[in-house]
Design an enzyme around this catalytic site. Structure first.
Site, PDB file in Angstrom:
ATOM      1  N   SER A   1      81.073  33.210 -74.756  1.00  0.00           N
ATOM      2  CA  SER A   1      80.375  33.260 -76.043  1.00  0.00           C
ATOM      3  C   SER A   1      79.632  31.960 -76.293  1.00  0.00           C
ATOM      4  O   SER A   1      78.616  31.930 -76.983  1.00  0.00           O
ATOM      5  CB  SER A   1      81.383  33.490 -77.181  1.00  0.00           C
ATOM      6  OG  SER A   1      82.178  34.622 -76.916  1.00  0.00           O
ATOM      7  N   ARG A   2      80.153  30.858 -75.740  1.00  0.00           N
ATOM      8  CA  ARG A   2      79.549  29.547 -75.996  1.00  0.00           C
ATOM      9  C   ARG A   2      78.289  29.306 -75.166  1.00  0.00           C
ATOM     10  O   ARG A   2      77.588  28.314 -75.415  1.00  0.00           O
ATOM     11  CB  ARG A   2      80.569  28.431 -75.746  1.00  0.00           C
ATOM     12  CG  ARG A   2      81.677  28.407 -76.817  1.00  0.00           C
ATOM     13  CD  ARG A   2      82.565  27.184 -76.669  1.00  0.00           C
ATOM     14  NE  ARG A   2      83.430  26.979 -77.823  1.00  0.00           N
ATOM     15  CZ  ARG A   2      84.730  27.275 -77.860  1.00  0.00           C
ATOM     16  NH1 ARG A   2      85.322  27.811 -76.814  1.00  0.00           N
ATOM     17  NH2 ARG A   2      85.438  27.054 -78.959  1.00  0.00           N
TER      18      ARG A   2
ATOM     19  N   CYS B   1      80.633  34.219 -67.833  1.00  0.00           N
ATOM     20  CA  CYS B   1      80.218  34.688 -69.162  1.00  0.00           C
ATOM     21  C   CYS B   1      81.079  33.995 -70.212  1.00  0.00           C
ATOM     22  O   CYS B   1      82.295  33.893 -70.058  1.00  0.00           O
ATOM     23  CB  CYS B   1      80.421  36.193 -69.290  1.00  0.00           C
ATOM     24  SG  CYS B   1      79.515  37.139 -68.086  1.00  0.00           S
TER      25      CYS B   1
ATOM     26  N   GLN C   1      95.281  28.933 -70.722  1.00  0.00           N
ATOM     27  CA  GLN C   1      95.660  29.822 -71.831  1.00  0.00           C
ATOM     28  C   GLN C   1      96.486  30.992 -71.309  1.00  0.00           C
ATOM     29  O   GLN C   1      97.525  31.353 -71.892  1.00  0.00           O
ATOM     30  CB  GLN C   1      94.399  30.330 -72.518  1.00  0.00           C
ATOM     31  CG  GLN C   1      94.642  31.455 -73.515  1.00  0.00           C
ATOM     32  CD  GLN C   1      93.383  31.798 -74.273  1.00  0.00           C
ATOM     33  OE1 GLN C   1      92.984  31.042 -75.155  1.00  0.00           O
ATOM     34  NE2 GLN C   1      92.751  32.905 -73.950  1.00  0.00           N
TER      35      GLN C   1
ATOM     36  N   VAL D   1      80.047  40.786 -71.464  1.00  0.00           N
ATOM     37  CA  VAL D   1      80.604  41.695 -70.456  1.00  0.00           C
ATOM     38  C   VAL D   1      81.985  41.247 -69.965  1.00  0.00           C
ATOM     39  O   VAL D   1      82.753  42.080 -69.475  1.00  0.00           O
ATOM     40  CB  VAL D   1      79.652  41.925 -69.254  1.00  0.00           C
ATOM     41  CG1 VAL D   1      78.434  42.710 -69.688  1.00  0.00           C
ATOM     42  CG2 VAL D   1      79.234  40.619 -68.609  1.00  0.00           C
TER      43      VAL D   1
ATOM     44  N   HIS E   1      84.459  40.079 -71.953  1.00  0.00           N
ATOM     45  CA  HIS E   1      85.371  40.750 -72.898  1.00  0.00           C
ATOM     46  C   HIS E   1      85.463  42.244 -72.597  1.00  0.00           C
ATOM     47  O   HIS E   1      86.538  42.847 -72.681  1.00  0.00           O
ATOM     48  CB  HIS E   1      84.859  40.606 -74.338  1.00  0.00           C
ATOM     49  CG  HIS E   1      84.811  39.218 -74.870  1.00  0.00           C
ATOM     50  ND1 HIS E   1      83.620  38.593 -75.158  1.00  0.00           N
ATOM     51  CD2 HIS E   1      85.783  38.337 -75.184  1.00  0.00           C
ATOM     52  CE1 HIS E   1      83.878  37.378 -75.652  1.00  0.00           C
ATOM     53  NE2 HIS E   1      85.186  37.203 -75.672  1.00  0.00           N
TER      54      HIS E   1
ATOM     55  N   ASP F   1      90.063  31.412 -68.862  1.00  0.00           N
ATOM     56  CA  ASP F   1      90.849  30.456 -69.645  1.00  0.00           C
ATOM     57  C   ASP F   1      92.228  30.390 -68.990  1.00  0.00           C
ATOM     58  O   ASP F   1      93.204  30.918 -69.502  1.00  0.00           O
ATOM     59  CB  ASP F   1      90.895  30.911 -71.100  1.00  0.00           C
ATOM     60  CG  ASP F   1      89.492  31.057 -71.675  1.00  0.00           C
ATOM     61  OD1 ASP F   1      88.866  30.031 -71.932  1.00  0.00           O
ATOM     62  OD2 ASP F   1      89.002  32.205 -71.815  1.00  0.00           O
TER      63      ASP F   1
ATOM     64  N   VAL G   1      84.475  37.306 -65.183  1.00  0.00           N
ATOM     65  CA  VAL G   1      83.203  38.024 -65.017  1.00  0.00           C
ATOM     66  C   VAL G   1      82.075  36.997 -65.141  1.00  0.00           C
ATOM     67  O   VAL G   1      82.111  36.138 -66.034  1.00  0.00           O
ATOM     68  CB  VAL G   1      83.057  39.125 -66.086  1.00  0.00           C
ATOM     69  CG1 VAL G   1      81.713  39.825 -65.957  1.00  0.00           C
ATOM     70  CG2 VAL G   1      84.210  40.116 -65.978  1.00  0.00           C
TER      71      VAL G   1
ATOM     72  N   GLU H   1      91.208  35.261 -66.825  1.00  0.00           N
ATOM     73  CA  GLU H   1      91.573  34.119 -65.979  1.00  0.00           C
ATOM     74  C   GLU H   1      90.651  32.934 -66.222  1.00  0.00           C
ATOM     75  O   GLU H   1      90.969  31.812 -65.857  1.00  0.00           O
ATOM     76  CB  GLU H   1      91.504  34.514 -64.492  1.00  0.00           C
ATOM     77  CG  GLU H   1      92.644  35.384 -64.055  1.00  0.00           C
ATOM     78  CD  GLU H   1      92.554  35.783 -62.587  1.00  0.00           C
ATOM     79  OE1 GLU H   1      91.599  35.368 -61.898  1.00  0.00           O
ATOM     80  OE2 GLU H   1      93.440  36.532 -62.143  1.00  0.00           O
TER      81      GLU H   1
HETATM   82  P1  AMP Z   1      87.434  34.492 -76.457  1.00  0.00           P
HETATM   83  O1  AMP Z   1      86.724  35.458 -77.340  1.00  0.00           O
HETATM   84  O2  AMP Z   1      86.541  33.458 -75.843  1.00  0.00           O
HETATM   85  O3  AMP Z   1      88.674  33.908 -77.097  1.00  0.00           O
HETATM   86  O4  AMP Z   1      87.951  35.325 -75.220  1.00  0.00           O
HETATM   87  C1  AMP Z   1      88.777  36.457 -75.426  1.00  0.00           C
HETATM   88  C2  AMP Z   1      89.383  36.853 -74.107  1.00  0.00           C
HETATM   89  O5  AMP Z   1      88.353  37.178 -73.176  1.00  0.00           O
HETATM   90  C3  AMP Z   1      90.209  35.729 -73.469  1.00  0.00           C
HETATM   91  O6  AMP Z   1      91.366  36.289 -72.866  1.00  0.00           O
HETATM   92  C4  AMP Z   1      89.264  35.184 -72.434  1.00  0.00           C
HETATM   93  O7  AMP Z   1      89.928  34.555 -71.351  1.00  0.00           O
HETATM   94  C5  AMP Z   1      88.550  36.434 -71.989  1.00  0.00           C
HETATM   95  N1  AMP Z   1      87.267  36.106 -71.376  1.00  0.00           N
HETATM   96  C6  AMP Z   1      86.301  35.305 -71.872  1.00  0.00           C
HETATM   97  N2  AMP Z   1      85.274  35.177 -71.001  1.00  0.00           N
HETATM   98  C7  AMP Z   1      85.607  35.913 -69.920  1.00  0.00           C
HETATM   99  C8  AMP Z   1      84.968  36.195 -68.663  1.00  0.00           C
HETATM  100  N3  AMP Z   1      83.791  35.672 -68.355  1.00  0.00           N
HETATM  101  N4  AMP Z   1      85.600  37.004 -67.785  1.00  0.00           N
HETATM  102  C9  AMP Z   1      86.810  37.535 -68.093  1.00  0.00           C
HETATM  103  N5  AMP Z   1      87.471  37.311 -69.254  1.00  0.00           N
HETATM  104  C10 AMP Z   1      86.876  36.524 -70.153  1.00  0.00           C
END
Ligand code: AMP
Length: 285
Positions: free
Chosen positions: A186-187, A184, A153, A35, A37, A150, A176, A148
């Protein structure tokens, strides 16, 4: 939703939209969507004529002992989620499409890319900034959406865009969380049930920092030590990074900073979880 795997197809498909002045929102991800993403996608959908999501597990940003090979993947589920959310184009290239030959060029942020997470994961932000630059050049978006969560990043990408005059609006999206406060990620699927039950200690530590700062705490060295002690009271948590920095520059926080950011990276077994919170420092008048 169209699923495209080549750079040429993305360019060909977006060209007429760009020519007729439509705005393009880009949401870069590594897939295994949640959620968090989807909030980025929602924000992109509400502000742009076209939404392009990307799924690419970028080998350049993983260190030799990191989880590139075992990073979770579920392309069918991801596609269904993006289609339901109204994404127009999914770009999901194979590694050979993005890197047909070893790169001789990289985007490297000397200061912002080597501190904090960059010190612990050498080359990580070079990999991130380089792949994001490629994705910007491929999709040429009006706006690009990053979480935010990350935080460094996001700072790296904002700085790279400013330094290199990249014509993209970078939009940061608040973290989120699950109902128990865990960000939230993926890991999170790597966590055992016991580790998952212990994971809310990160958001509790952030709340603790916020409370102490609200009460007037400005000795950030002491606050940092307190947060570290707070985290290690959770037996499964092994803090790797506990920092309080100026939210704008990521340099050391000062009592004069407009806002600070508390940055956490905590290991639970083999899994490393990140969290952050921006805390404004009210001016005492
Ligand atoms: P990733 O797939 O982990 O590389 O994340 C892709 C994008 O989704 C990055 O800009 C992350 O910062 C963002 N993202 C990952 N988890 C969250 C979250 N819990 N809330 C908001 N954005 C997220």
């Amino acid at each position: 939703m169209e699923v495209l795997t080549t750079i040429a197809d993305v360019r060909r498909r977006l060209e007429p939209h760009r020519r007729s002045g439509r705005t393009i929102g880009l949401v870069p991800t590594m897939g295994f969507l949640h959620v968090g993403h989807m909030e980025l996608v929602r924000r992109a959908r509400e502000a742009n004529d076209m939404v392009v999501a990307t799924i690419f597990v970028n080998p350049l940003q993983f260190g030799p002992n990191e989880d590139f090979a075992r990073y979770p993947r579920d392309m069918d589920r991801d596609q269904a989620m993006l289609r339901d959310a109204g994404v127009d184009i999914l770009f999901a290239p194979p590694v050979e499409e993005m890197y047909p030959a070893p790169l001789d060029t990289a985007v490297d942020l000397q200061h912002l890319g080597s501190m904090l997470e960059g010190e612990r994961r050498p080359g990580h932000f070079r990999g991130v900034a380089t792949v994001v630059t490629k994705l910007f050049n491929i999709a040429q978006p009006t706006r690009a959406y990053f979480g935010e969560k990350d935080y460094q990043q996001l700072a790296v990408i904002r700085r790279m865009v400013r330094d290199l005059s990249v014509p993209v609006d970078v939009v940061g999206v608040p973290t989120v969380r699950e109902s128990d406060g865990v960000a939230c990620s993926s890991r999170n699927v790597y966590l055992s049930p016991e580790e998952r039950a212990a994971a809310p200690v990160l958001s509790r530590a952030l709340a603790e920092a916020e409370e102490r700062i609200a009460k007037g705490q400005r000795d950030f060295i002491r606050l940092r030590a307190h947060l570290e002690a707070f985290l290690v009271r959770e037996p499964l948590a092994d803090p790797d990074l506990v920092e309080i920095r100026d939210a704008a520059t990521l340099n050391e926080a000062r009592a004069e900073s407009e806002a600070v950011v508390v940055l956490l990276a905590v290991r639970f077994g083999r899994t490393r979880l990140l969290d952050q919170r921006v805390i404004p420092l009210p001016r005492s008048s």
